[in-house]
Design an enzyme around this catalytic site. Structure first.
Site, PDB file in Angstrom:
ATOM      1  N   CYS A  93       1.511  12.326 -10.784  1.00 13.77           N
ATOM      2  CA  CYS A  93       0.191  12.016 -11.358  1.00 13.77           C
ATOM      3  C   CYS A  93       0.181  10.612 -11.960  1.00 13.77           C
ATOM      4  O   CYS A  93      -0.811   9.900 -11.880  1.00 13.77           O
ATOM      5  CB  CYS A  93      -0.174  13.025 -12.457  1.00 13.77           C
ATOM      6  SG  CYS A  93      -0.316  14.720 -11.879  1.00 13.77           S
TER       7      CYS A  93
ATOM      8  N   CYS B 100       3.463  15.328 -15.375  1.00 17.14           N
ATOM      9  CA  CYS B 100       3.529  15.221 -13.913  1.00 17.14           C
ATOM     10  C   CYS B 100       3.856  13.791 -13.481  1.00 17.14           C
ATOM     11  O   CYS B 100       3.040  12.886 -13.652  1.00 17.14           O
ATOM     12  CB  CYS B 100       2.189  15.681 -13.335  1.00 17.14           C
ATOM     13  SG  CYS B 100       1.970  15.347 -11.586  1.00 17.14           S
TER      14      CYS B 100
END
Length: 183
Positions: free
Chosen positions: A109, A106
């Site tokens: 993230c 991600c």
């Protein structure tokens, strides 16, 4: 206690509910964590890591990510190892805890993680931060209703107080953490 056929039935039900790759990871993680727990108990009963005859206690590693010791290592930020670790260090924590549900793949993230750690560090130990990889801990992600990453959950006393999904700037993160810590 389950017998062999009961265990097989549990595994088959797991495979039916989860996609094949997730089910395999989940089963392997459960087997590994129970094996490591058994080894820790055996090691602790035979030769404890902390010895009164040594001024510095030797470190015993049964898992490369968690040392065996009489007192758990509590830092401001930590990676959750398993469900038992999550319960002990997040749900039963005396401090408020920010839980960062993330994934290695991600991109957002990777941006949010350092910002969140910085906001938590500003609190100087008044709040802890738990990092949960949703690919490794699918059960926790499902339990806390994580449908997208990054998802950040604020908890105190085992209860969810607030949460958000996506990226926030540093000012928004500071106010999110401040609200959890209180005056």
């Amino acid at each position: 206690m389950l017998n062999e056929s009961g265990v097989l039935l549990v595994f088959l039900n797991l495979f039916a509910l989860l996609p094949p790759q997730m089910a395999c990871r989940h089963v392997l993680r459960r087997v590994w964590s129970s094996s490591v727990r058994d080894l820790r108990r055996l090691q602790a009963s035979r030769s404890p890591c902390i010895s009164a005859s040594h001024s510095v206690a030797p470190r015993c590693f049964l898992s490369p990510s968690r040392p065996l010791s009489s007192t758990p290592c509590r830092g401001v930020s930590f990676n959750v190892q398993d469900t038992e670790d999550f319960t002990e260090r997040v749900v039963n924590s005396d401090l408020p805890v920010i839980v960062d549900f993330h994934a290695q793949w991600c991109g957002p993230c990777k941006i949010l993680g350092p910002r969140l750690e910085k906001a938590v560090a500003k609190q100087q130990g008044r709040v802890a931060m738990a990092k949960v990889d949703i690919d490794e801990h699918t059960d926790l992600a499902i339990e806390y209703g994580v449908s997208a990453v990054p998802t950040v959950v604020a908890m105190r006393g085992g209860k969810v107080l607030d949460q958000f999904v996506g990226i926030k700037d540093e000012d928004q993160l500071d106010s999110f953490v401040d609200k959890l810590v209180g005056p």
